[in-house]
Design a protein around this motif. Structure first.
Motif, mmCIF file in Angstrom:
data_model
loop_
_atom_site.group_PDB
_atom_site.id
_atom_site.type_symbol
_atom_site.label_atom_id
_atom_site.label_comp_id
_atom_site.label_asym_id
_atom_site.label_seq_id
_atom_site.Cartn_x
_atom_site.Cartn_y
_atom_site.Cartn_z
ATOM 1 N N SER A 40 18.976 -28.124 35.412
ATOM 2 C CA SER A 40 17.661 -27.823 35.999
ATOM 3 C C SER A 40 17.128 -28.997 36.806
ATOM 4 N N ASP A 41 17.390 -30.227 36.374
ATOM 5 C CA ASP A 41 16.942 -31.403 37.130
ATOM 6 C C ASP A 41 17.657 -31.486 38.474
ATOM 7 N N LEU A 42 18.947 -31.210 38.487
ATOM 8 C CA LEU A 42 19.713 -31.230 39.731
ATOM 9 C C LEU A 42 19.178 -30.180 40.703
ATOM 10 N N LEU A 43 18.938 -28.978 40.212
ATOM 11 C CA LEU A 43 18.483 -27.889 41.071
ATOM 12 C C LEU A 43 17.086 -28.154 41.613
ATOM 13 N N LEU A 44 16.191 -28.643 40.754
ATOM 14 C CA LEU A 44 14.829 -28.919 41.218
ATOM 15 C C LEU A 44 14.823 -30.075 42.218
ATOM 16 N N GLY A 45 15.674 -31.062 42.002
ATOM 17 C CA GLY A 45 15.795 -32.158 42.956
ATOM 18 C C GLY A 45 16.240 -31.655 44.315
ATOM 19 N N LEU A 46 17.205 -30.735 44.339
ATOM 20 C CA LEU A 46 17.678 -30.162 45.601
ATOM 21 C C LEU A 46 16.577 -29.334 46.273
ATOM 22 N N ILE A 47 15.818 -28.598 45.480
ATOM 23 C CA ILE A 47 14.704 -27.807 46.028
ATOM 24 C C ILE A 47 13.685 -28.716 46.705
ATOM 25 N N LEU A 48 13.357 -29.828 46.065
ATOM 26 C CA LEU A 48 12.397 -30.773 46.649
ATOM 27 C C LEU A 48 12.952 -31.420 47.908
ATOM 28 N N ILE A 49 14.229 -31.795 47.869
ATOM 29 C CA ILE A 49 14.866 -32.417 49.034
ATOM 30 C C ILE A 49 14.791 -31.482 50.243
ATOM 31 N N ILE A 50 15.137 -30.225 50.048
ATOM 32 C CA ILE A 50 15.128 -29.263 51.154
ATOM 33 C C ILE A 50 13.714 -29.037 51.666
ATOM 34 N N THR A 51 12.751 -28.909 50.745
ATOM 35 C CA THR A 51 11.361 -28.703 51.156
ATOM 36 C C THR A 51 10.850 -29.896 51.954
ATOM 37 N N CYS A 52 11.194 -31.101 51.528
ATOM 38 C CA CYS A 52 10.810 -32.310 52.272
ATOM 39 C C CYS A 52 11.511 -32.354 53.629
ATOM 40 N N TYR A 53 12.770 -31.995 53.643
ATOM 41 C CA TYR A 53 13.572 -32.017 54.866
ATOM 42 C C TYR A 53 12.976 -31.108 55.940
ATOM 43 N N HIS A 54 12.439 -29.965 55.504
ATOM 44 C CA HIS A 54 11.859 -29.019 56.458
ATOM 45 C C HIS A 54 10.545 -29.527 57.044
ATOM 46 N N GLN A 55 10.010 -30.602 56.513
ATOM 47 C CA GLN A 55 8.799 -31.212 57.069
ATOM 48 C C GLN A 55 9.130 -32.128 58.242
ATOM 49 N N THR A 56 10.408 -32.487 58.404
ATOM 50 C CA THR A 56 10.801 -33.551 59.320
ATOM 51 C C THR A 56 10.357 -33.311 60.760
ATOM 52 N N ALA A 57 10.674 -32.130 61.310
ATOM 53 C CA ALA A 57 10.410 -31.861 62.725
ATOM 54 C C ALA A 57 8.932 -32.008 63.059
ATOM 55 N N TYR A 58 8.068 -31.471 62.204
ATOM 56 C CA TYR A 58 6.630 -31.541 62.492
ATOM 57 C C TYR A 58 6.063 -32.921 62.181
ATOM 58 N N THR A 59 6.603 -33.579 61.181
ATOM 59 C CA THR A 59 6.118 -34.923 60.856
ATOM 60 C C THR A 59 6.358 -35.884 62.011
ATOM 61 N N ILE A 60 7.591 -35.944 62.507
ATOM 62 C CA ILE A 60 7.888 -36.863 63.606
ATOM 63 C C ILE A 60 7.288 -36.366 64.919
ATOM 64 N N GLY A 61 7.077 -35.044 65.011
ATOM 65 C CA GLY A 61 6.442 -34.506 66.208
ATOM 66 C C GLY A 61 5.016 -34.992 66.344
ATOM 67 N N PHE A 62 4.271 -34.960 65.248
ATOM 68 C CA PHE A 62 2.891 -35.448 65.264
ATOM 69 C C PHE A 62 2.817 -36.969 65.415
ATOM 70 N N MET A 63 3.947 -37.628 65.160
ATOM 71 C CA MET A 63 3.999 -39.076 65.343
ATOM 72 C C MET A 63 4.541 -39.443 66.726
ATOM 73 N N ASP A 64 4.612 -38.434 67.632
ATOM 74 C CA ASP A 64 4.967 -38.605 69.053
ATOM 75 C C ASP A 64 6.441 -38.928 69.295
ATOM 76 N N TRP A 65 7.315 -38.459 68.434
ATOM 77 C CA TRP A 65 8.749 -38.656 68.665
ATOM 78 C C TRP A 65 9.190 -37.961 69.954
ATOM 79 N N TYR A 66 8.789 -36.695 70.101
ATOM 80 C CA TYR A 66 9.277 -35.908 71.230
ATOM 81 C C TYR A 66 8.747 -36.405 72.569
ATOM 82 N N ASP A 67 7.537 -36.947 72.584
ATOM 83 C CA ASP A 67 6.996 -37.496 73.823
ATOM 84 C C ASP A 67 7.659 -38.822 74.173
#
Length: 392
Positions: A40-67
Motif C-alpha cells: 500500500s505504501d508503494l502504491l500510494l507513493g506512485l499515486i502521489l508522484i503521478i498527481t504531482c507530475y501532472h502539475q508540472t506543465a501548469y506550474t512551470i507555465g505560470f513561472m514563464d517557462w514557455y515565454d
C-alpha cells in the motif's frame, strides 16, 4: 538575453509548494515501503508522484517557462500518466482490504493502455524530430495535426470511461468490506475506514471537476490559464491531504483483519440457521441473552465476532446468523445497543457528575467518540448531550 524563468507569483509558487510537499511524502512512503514492504505504501507513493507530475506543465507555465524558452520541447517530454492512475487507485484500496494482496504479473495488463500511449508519444517525437526546422519551433506537425486533434480527444474519452470503471470497482469493494466489518467488529471507526472513503471521494471529486472543466473548455468557452489554475490548486491541496493522511493514518490493524471463510448473511427471513430446529435456535438466542446479562462482554472495547463466538462456543457464522435473524441486527449495532444501555444506566446513577460523557462511553465499552456519538444518535434519535440535558 534576459531570462524570465523562473518568475515567482501566486499561481506558480502555490503549485510548486504543494507539489514539492507531495514529493516529500512520496519519498517517505517509498522509504517505508523499502523498510516494511507494505504494498500500500508503494502504491500510494506512485499515486502521489503521478498527481504531482501532472502539475508540472501548469506550474512551470505560470513561472514563464514557455515565454522564456519558446522552442522548448517539453510537450514531448511530459506524458499524461493518468491512464496509470485509475488502476493504481483500485489496487491501493485492494492492498488494504485484502491482507494477502500482492502485485503480480497478471496485474500488469491493467497498465497496458498507458504503455501503448507512451509508445505513441515516442513515435510522435521521433517523427517530428526528423522534420526540417524542428529545433526552431515548440511543437512539430505530428503534435499539432495528430496528437492535439485526434489523440487527445480519444485519450480524454478513454480516460473518462476508464476512471469511471475503476472508481466504481473501488467503491464497490470498499463498501462491501465496510459492510462486512460491521458484522465482524463492534467498533468500526477506529479501523480508519473513513480515510479510505475520503481518499476515494477526493480523487472522484478531482476527476469530476477536471471532466467538467474539459467539457466547458471544448464546448462552451475557452478557459484561460488562470481559470484552469483552480483545478491544479485543488489537485495540490488533494496531494497534501493524501500525503499527510496516507502516511500518518495507522492502517496496520485494518490490514490484519482476517475474515477467514466468513460471509455476509443474506437477507432471507425464511432461511434457517444450519437447518437447526426453531427450539434450538431459540435456546441459543436465550444463551446469548443470558451471557450478556451475566458477563457483559460488550464492556470489552476490543470485542469482535470471533472472540465472542469463542466465548459462547459457537462458530462465527452461527453466531452471526443468530444475531442477524434472532435479534434482527448486525453485530456492530447489536453490541453498541448494549453499550448505549450501559451508558444510560451510568447516567441514571449520576456517574456523569464525576465523568464526562466520553468517559461514560469508555466505561460502557466504546473506544472512540465518533462511534459513540453515531451509535447513540442512531439509537435514541438525539445526541448524547441532548439526552443528558433531557434527563437533568
Amino acid at each position: 538575453m534576459l531570462l524570465l524563468f523562473p518568475v515567482f507569483n501566486l499561481y506558480g509558487s502555490s503549485l510548486l509548494i504543494l507539489s514539492s510537499q507531495g514529493l516529500i511524502f512520496s519519498f517517505l512512503l517509498f522509504k517505508r515501503y523499502y523498510q516494511q514492504r507494505n504494498t500500500s505504501d508503494l502504491l500510494l507513493g506512485l499515486i502521489l508522484i503521478i498527481t504531482c507530475y501532472h502539475q508540472t506543465a501548469y506550474t512551470i507555465g505560470f513561472m514563464d517557462w514557455y515565454d522564456t524558452y519558446r522552442t522548448t520541447k517539453i510537450n514531448y517530454y511530459l506524458v499524461d500518466l493518468s491512464l496509470a492512475l485509475a488502476p493504481l487507485l483500485f489496487f491501493y484500496i485492494k492492498s488494504i482490504i485484502q491482507p494477502d494482496f500482492k502485485l503480480k504479473d497478471i496485474n500488469l495488463w491493467h497498465f497496458a493502455p498507458v504503455l501503448i500511449y507512451m509508445l505513441i508519444k515516442l513515435f510522435v517525437w521521433i517523427y517530428d524530430a526528423q522534420q526540417d526546422g524542428f529545433h526552431e519551433v515548440q511543437n512539430g506537425p505530428m503534435v499539432m495535426q495528430f496528437e492535439w486533434k485526434f489523440l487527445n480527444p480519444f485519450l480524454f474519452l478513454f480516460r473518462t470511461i476508464q476512471m469511471l470503471l475503476y472508481l466504481a470497482f473501488s467503491f464497490q469493494i470498499f463498501f462491501a468490506f465496510r459492510e462486512k466489518i460491521k458484522h465482524y467488529f463492534a467498533n468500526t471507526y477506529r479501523l480508519e475506514l473513513r480515510w479510505l472513503q475520503n481518499f476515494l471521494f477526493a480523487y472522484s471529486f478531482l476527476y469530476l471537476f477536471y471532466s467538467i472543466q474539459i467539457v466547458v473548455n471544448e464546448m462552451i468557452i475557452d478557459l484561460s490559464w488562470k481559470q484552469k489554475w483552480w483545478f491544479y490548486l485543488l489537485s495540490g491541496i488533494t496531494i497534501i491531504y493524501v500525503g499527510i493522511k496516507g502516511f500518518f493514518t495507522e492502517i496496520s490493524e485494518l490490514k490484519s483483519v482476517d475474515f477467514g471463510t466468513f460471509k455476509l448473511p443474506k437477507n432471507e427471513p425464511s432461511r434457517t440457521v444450519k437447518k437447526e430446529s426453531v427450539d434450538q435456535f431459540s435456546e441459543k438466542k436465550a444463551l446469548i441473552n443470558n451471557y450478556f446479562e451475566d458477563h457483559k462482554p460488550y464492556l470489552d472495547s476490543e470485542l469482535t465476532l470471533i472472540s465472542l463466538a469463542s466465548r459462547l462456543d459457537m462458530s462465527r457464522e452461527e453466531l452471526s446468523d443468530i444475531i442477524n435473524q434472532g435479534f434482527e441486527s448486525r453485530f456492530n449495532d447489536f453490541i453498541n445497543s448494549y453499550r448505549i444501555k450501559e451508558t444510560k444506566r451510568l447516567i441514571l446513577e449520576d456517574k456523569h457528575k464525576t465523568l464526562s460523557l466520553l468517559g461514560l462511553a469508555f466505561e460502557a465499552g466504546f473506544n472512540s467518540k465518533a462511534t459513540f456519538n453515531r451509535a447513540f444518535k442512531k439509537s435514541e434519535n438525539q445526541s448524547p448531550s441532548e439526552y443528558l440535558e433531557s434527563m437533568t
